[in-house]
Design an enzyme around this catalytic site. Structure first.
Site, PDB file in Angstrom:
ATOM      1  N   LYS A  10       0.870  -1.193   0.000  1.00  0.00           N
ATOM      2  CA  LYS A  10       0.000   0.000   0.000  1.00  0.00           C
ATOM      3  C   LYS A  10       0.896   1.229   0.000  1.00  0.00           C
ATOM      4  O   LYS A  10       1.715   1.401   0.903  1.00  0.00           O
ATOM      5  CB  LYS A  10      -0.891  -0.031   1.246  1.00  0.00           C
ATOM      6  CG  LYS A  10      -1.922   1.081   1.313  1.00  0.00           C
ATOM      7  CD  LYS A  10      -2.882   0.812   2.471  1.00  0.00           C
ATOM      8  CE  LYS A  10      -3.747   2.024   2.787  1.00  0.00           C
ATOM      9  NZ  LYS A  10      -4.533   1.802   4.007  1.00  0.00           N
TER      10      LYS A  10
ATOM     11  N   ASP B 149      -1.549  10.381  -6.062  1.00  0.00           N
ATOM     12  CA  ASP B 149      -0.165  10.092  -6.460  1.00  0.00           C
ATOM     13  C   ASP B 149       0.223   8.627  -6.233  1.00  0.00           C
ATOM     14  O   ASP B 149       1.346   8.227  -6.518  1.00  0.00           O
ATOM     15  CB  ASP B 149       0.814  11.017  -5.715  1.00  0.00           C
ATOM     16  CG  ASP B 149       0.723  10.838  -4.200  1.00  0.00           C
ATOM     17  OD1 ASP B 149      -0.068   9.985  -3.735  1.00  0.00           O
ATOM     18  OD2 ASP B 149       1.455  11.544  -3.480  1.00  0.00           O
TER      19      ASP B 149
ATOM     20  N   ASP C 100     -16.595   0.724   0.635  1.00  0.00           N
ATOM     21  CA  ASP C 100     -15.331   0.241   0.067  1.00  0.00           C
ATOM     22  C   ASP C 100     -14.313  -0.089   1.156  1.00  0.00           C
ATOM     23  O   ASP C 100     -13.258  -0.650   0.869  1.00  0.00           O
ATOM     24  CB  ASP C 100     -14.733   1.264  -0.914  1.00  0.00           C
ATOM     25  CG  ASP C 100     -14.564   2.634  -0.287  1.00  0.00           C
ATOM     26  OD1 ASP C 100     -15.574   3.203   0.151  1.00  0.00           O
ATOM     27  OD2 ASP C 100     -13.426   3.123  -0.208  1.00  0.00           O
TER      28      ASP C 100
HETATM   29  P1  AMP Z   1      -9.272   5.306   1.562  1.00  0.00           P
HETATM   30  O1  AMP Z   1      -9.825   6.565   2.132  1.00  0.00           O
HETATM   31  O2  AMP Z   1      -7.837   5.048   1.968  1.00  0.00           O
HETATM   32  O3  AMP Z   1     -10.138   4.139   1.819  1.00  0.00           O
HETATM   33  O4  AMP Z   1      -9.194   5.528   0.001  1.00  0.00           O
HETATM   34  C1  AMP Z   1     -10.321   5.752  -0.795  1.00  0.00           C
HETATM   35  C2  AMP Z   1      -9.947   5.615  -2.260  1.00  0.00           C
HETATM   36  O5  AMP Z   1      -8.976   6.605  -2.608  1.00  0.00           O
HETATM   37  C3  AMP Z   1      -9.341   4.289  -2.630  1.00  0.00           C
HETATM   38  O6  AMP Z   1      -9.771   3.980  -3.926  1.00  0.00           O
HETATM   39  C4  AMP Z   1      -7.869   4.574  -2.614  1.00  0.00           C
HETATM   40  O7  AMP Z   1      -7.129   3.694  -3.415  1.00  0.00           O
HETATM   41  C5  AMP Z   1      -7.813   5.983  -3.141  1.00  0.00           C
HETATM   42  N1  AMP Z   1      -6.630   6.708  -2.686  1.00  0.00           N
HETATM   43  C6  AMP Z   1      -6.359   7.136  -1.432  1.00  0.00           C
HETATM   44  N2  AMP Z   1      -5.177   7.768  -1.387  1.00  0.00           N
HETATM   45  C7  AMP Z   1      -4.665   7.743  -2.631  1.00  0.00           C
HETATM   46  C8  AMP Z   1      -3.461   8.235  -3.242  1.00  0.00           C
HETATM   47  N3  AMP Z   1      -2.541   8.895  -2.535  1.00  0.00           N
HETATM   48  N4  AMP Z   1      -3.292   8.016  -4.550  1.00  0.00           N
HETATM   49  C9  AMP Z   1      -4.214   7.359  -5.275  1.00  0.00           C
HETATM   50  N5  AMP Z   1      -5.368   6.887  -4.781  1.00  0.00           N
HETATM   51  C10 AMP Z   1      -5.594   7.063  -3.467  1.00  0.00           C
HETATM   52 MG    MG Z   2     -10.116   2.298   1.417  1.00  0.00          MG
END
Ligand code: AMP
Ligand code: MG
Length: 468
Positions: free
Chosen positions: A105, A117, A240
């Site tokens: 990750k 990014d 998700d």
């Molecule tokens: P999360 O809040 O970590 O559950 O992320 C929600 C969505 O945003 C997921 O699809 C992640 O893969 C995407 N995401 C979070 N941070 C990043 C990042 N720095 N670059 C690309 N996608 C991200």
């Molecule tokens: Mg997530």
């Protein structure tokens, strides 16, 4: 010499609409922060490697033999709003070992990165490492942390921050949102394949979508009650971030409560308290209703399906209430609770809430000395305590029971923040000490006495951030 990981790649054998094959983006100068050898052993990882070699592997610079790296596709309801496409925007699944996913990750952009990014900074990586391992030690189903590395590259959020990558291990990364995206796209072939895969991996006894839904509901009900019983607030229970396996997944702005407050929220983005401590049982039912909806296209008789799915979802609050009563009665030493016992628990928690008592220390105090000190109104506590002690006369092994469910130590926010600040300065001692303190949280240990201390007023953490 290097390590060998016994990969299988069952997700990569699913229909191509479920993922994109994609390699990590190499980083400049990876350095190993931590490698979880016990977990590696349990995954069947063999061989020896230097820290430098491990850093190469767990940064994505070197792809281990047998891996078939991919980014998984999913969608989800975020704060109740449908987002038709998410997916691993910064995570890359290397493959599975012993039926468990090994995923990097923060390993660089993927086809699902949208504007991100693809990276993570050190703070959230260390928070996830420490908190997920602490949850495991608390006997709460969770993803695990296999490794953490610094990338040697800065990433930019509001300011420049050190980049890092965590290697996460999960019994799978299939989410409610993985089902949702296939249902929303009308990809019935993909949905059926995902269903069969998820059944085989997690609930082999489920012989129909209804049985599968019931199994997920049961696992999630147990999980949420375990969260409540240790004061855990996930912070972003979007669909998700809700795993089919019933494991805690996605440690973003998560936090443990110090003082009991049902409306406690830490996440800076949760402005309306949707994911407050006490709302988690309602939200998980809502999430299960979304899973049920996504499973409907698998049924030939859709009207009938909707009826049985609805009945399953409607039964969930009662199930959670029963589990909650059992879990909290155990916290006060009662094994087979009645409705009166629930009242006894509620009375204690009412006092705790009103008097800002420390959630963890009051419950631990019931078996370990005096919880009385935690209260301002000690007479009120004594009245409750007398009633409670009378009730315990007909119970056996109360201290053992309480000590097995009331942790002595939890990952407190101010300690996590202090650990992250030190690490950013290059000092990893607090990271290692905190892990050691949280490895056996149900055992009293004078060496870790300091970790029981609630935050002082100026140490109190008011908000946590997703850290994306
Ligand atoms: P999360 O809040 O970590 O559950 O992320 C929600 C969505 O945003 C997921 O699809 C992640 O893969 C995407 N995401 C979070 N941070 C990043 C990042 N720095 N670059 C690309 N996608 C991200
Ligand atoms: Mg997530």
């Amino acid at each position: 010499m290097s390590i060998s990981i016994p990969f299988d790649n069952s997700y990569a054998r699913l229909p191509a609409s479920l993922f994109s094959r994609h390699l990590p983006t190499a980083v400049r100068d990876p350095k190993l922060i931590a490698f979880n050898r016990d977990l590696a052993d349990s995954l069947g990882i063999t061989g020896d490697a230097s820290d430098q070699e491990l850093a190469q592997i767990f940064s994505g610079n070197q792809i281990p033999n047998g891996a078939d790296p991919l980014a998984q596709l999913y969608a989800g309801h975020q704060f109740g709003q449908w987002n038709p496409q998410l997916g691993d925007g910064r995570a890359i699944l290397l493959g599975e070992a012993q039926n468990r996913d090994i995923q990097l990750k923060g390993a660089g952009p993927t086809p699902y990165s949208r504007n991100g990014d693809g990276r993570a900074w050190l703070g959230p990586v260390l928070r996830e490492y420490v908190v997920s391992e602490a949850m495991h030690a608390l006997n709460i189903p969770t993803t695990r942390a296999l490794a953490a590395v610094e990338t040697g590259e800065d990433i930019y959020r509001e300011t420049a921050l050190p980049g890092a990558i965590i290697t996460r291990v999960a019994s799978s990364h299939i989410r409610v949102g993985t089902f949702q995206i296939l249902a929303a796209r009308g990809d019935i072939e993909g949905l059926q394949a995902l269903f069969e895969h998820a059944v085989a991996r997690h609930y082999p006894d489920a012989s129909s979508p209804v049985e599968f839904l019931n199994a997920v509901i049961a696992a999630q009900a147990e999980l949420i009650v375990k969260w409540l019983s240790v004061g855990f607030i996930h912070g972003v229970m979007n669909t998700d971030n809700c795993a089919i396996s019933g494991e805690t997944i996605d440690y973003g702005p998560c936090a443990f409560m110090d003082t009991l407050n049902p409306m406690q929220v830490f996440s800076s983005i949760d402005r309306h308290g949707r994911y407050a401590y006490g709302n988690q049982p309602d939200i998980i039912v809502w999430n299960m209703a979304q899973l049920a909806t996504a499973l409907v296209p698998l049924m030939e008789d859709r009207d009938h399906a909707v009826e049985s799915f609805t009945a399953s979802v409607h039964a969930m609050p009662v199930m959670i209430q029963r589990l909650w009563r059992e879990a909290f009665a155990a916290k006060i030493g009662i094994a087979d609770p009645t409705a009166d016992d629930e009242t006894l628990v509620m009375e204690l928690m009412g006092m705790m809430g009103k008097q800002n008592a420390d959630f963890t220390n009051v419950f631990r105090g019931l078996s370990d000395g005096s919880p009385r000190d935690q209260f301002v109104d000690r007479d009120a506590f004594d009245t409750w305590s007398n009633k409670w002690k009378k009730r315990l006369e007909s119970e056996a092994n109360v201290d053992l029971l309480m000590q097995s469910v009331n942790p002595d130590r939890i990952p407190r926010n101010h300690q996590i923040e202090a650990m992250i600040s030190a690490a950013v300065q290059g000092d990893y001692t607090p990271f290692h000490t905190l892990q050691a303190a949280l490895a056996n949280p149900y055992e009293t240990d004078p060496a870790f006495e300091a970790f029981r201390r609630p935050p002082s007023e100026d140490e109190r953490v008011k908000a946590t951030f997703c850290g994306t």
